[in-house]
Motif scaffolding. Sequence first.
Motif, PDB file in Angstrom:
ATOM      1  N   THR A  26       0.769  -1.076   0.328  1.00  0.00           N
ATOM      2  CA  THR A  26       0.025  -0.044   0.195  1.00  0.00           C
ATOM      3  C   THR A  26       1.130   1.186  -0.125  1.00  0.00           C
ATOM      4  O   THR A  26       2.280   1.281   0.166  1.00  0.00           O
ATOM      5  CB  THR A  26      -0.896   0.304   1.161  1.00  0.00           C
ATOM      6  OG1 THR A  26      -1.509   1.431   0.845  1.00  0.00           O
ATOM      7  CG2 THR A  26      -0.258   0.158   2.361  1.00  0.00           C
ATOM      8  N   ASN A  27       0.277   2.295  -0.275  1.00  0.00           N
ATOM      9  CA  ASN A  27       0.751   3.536  -0.135  1.00  0.00           C
ATOM     10  C   ASN A  27      -0.144   4.594   0.600  1.00  0.00           C
ATOM     11  O   ASN A  27       0.678   5.575   0.983  1.00  0.00           O
ATOM     12  CB  ASN A  27       1.206   4.200  -1.315  1.00  0.00           C
ATOM     13  CG  ASN A  27       2.004   3.864  -2.731  1.00  0.00           C
ATOM     14  OD1 ASN A  27       2.530   3.537  -1.990  1.00  0.00           O
ATOM     15  ND2 ASN A  27       1.868   3.475  -3.483  1.00  0.00           N
ATOM     16  N   ASN A  28      -1.230   4.112   1.536  1.00  0.00           N
ATOM     17  CA  ASN A  28      -2.130   4.768   2.225  1.00  0.00           C
ATOM     18  C   ASN A  28      -1.355   4.746   3.271  1.00  0.00           C
ATOM     19  O   ASN A  28      -1.452   3.630   4.377  1.00  0.00           O
ATOM     20  CB  ASN A  28      -3.266   3.762   2.075  1.00  0.00           C
ATOM     21  CG  ASN A  28      -4.353   4.389   2.647  1.00  0.00           C
ATOM     22  OD1 ASN A  28      -4.037   4.663   4.028  1.00  0.00           O
ATOM     23  ND2 ASN A  28      -5.236   5.105   2.589  1.00  0.00           N
ATOM     24  N   ASN A  29      -1.479   5.550   4.040  1.00  0.00           N
ATOM     25  CA  ASN A  29      -0.372   5.784   5.486  1.00  0.00           C
ATOM     26  C   ASN A  29      -1.175   5.067   6.387  1.00  0.00           C
ATOM     27  O   ASN A  29      -0.684   4.746   7.221  1.00  0.00           O
ATOM     28  CB  ASN A  29      -0.015   7.325   5.451  1.00  0.00           C
ATOM     29  CG  ASN A  29       0.825   7.994   4.925  1.00  0.00           C
ATOM     30  OD1 ASN A  29       2.127   7.204   4.095  1.00  0.00           O
ATOM     31  ND2 ASN A  29       0.978   9.053   4.506  1.00  0.00           N
ATOM     32  N   LYS A  30      -2.568   5.543   6.331  1.00  0.00           N
ATOM     33  CA  LYS A  30      -3.816   4.519   7.722  1.00  0.00           C
ATOM     34  C   LYS A  30      -3.420   2.963   7.009  1.00  0.00           C
ATOM     35  O   LYS A  30      -2.805   2.278   8.164  1.00  0.00           O
ATOM     36  CB  LYS A  30      -4.945   4.998   7.471  1.00  0.00           C
ATOM     37  CG  LYS A  30      -5.993   4.436   8.416  1.00  0.00           C
ATOM     38  CD  LYS A  30      -7.373   5.062   7.492  1.00  0.00           C
ATOM     39  CE  LYS A  30      -8.083   4.529   8.976  1.00  0.00           C
ATOM     40  NZ  LYS A  30      -9.707   5.034   8.375  1.00  0.00           N
TER      41      LYS A  30
END
Length: 181
Positions: free
Chosen positions: A114-118
Amino acid sequence: TINYPSLKENKKVDILIIGGGITGISSFYHLKNTNLKVMLVEQNKIGFSVTGKSTGKLCYLQNDLLDKIKKNLGEKTLLKYIDSQIEAINLITNTIEKEKINCDLEEVDSIIYTNNNKEINKLKKLQTFLKHNNINASITNNNLVKSKYMFKVNNTYTFHPLKFIYGLLNNNYNIYEKTRI
């Protein structure tokens, strides 16, 4: 594939398994050495519904599901779930070895990226939880996918589900296709 007859008359059995997919065939296989009279009935063709379209992946790394179990039921239940999945993987791979089923079984790593920080924060917490419970989980790199974070577990597998279920059948004749219940 093997063609099985349709059921033409009533039969008396101890256990009736309805559905000739991986679950039904596996249940049939595990009951074969009992003293029970077991019959399996499939409304279409053995293995050609959901099982025939399956990816044949044996993995316990289902990120969203693991997160929901932990959030709603707690860490103890999550660990029990993961343990049950690992036990199921071991049961299937041991059965494949014992029965010498040629179903293209291959050990592979399972990776979430993923690249999503969450999502990265959730995966880091999952990785910590797994490592704390002696389940091998690590951060990995892959040149094929640009990603901030890649998380992997090993001891997961792929296999051909149809070859597997037909390998389990071994000429069992109390099976009926094209029969609705």
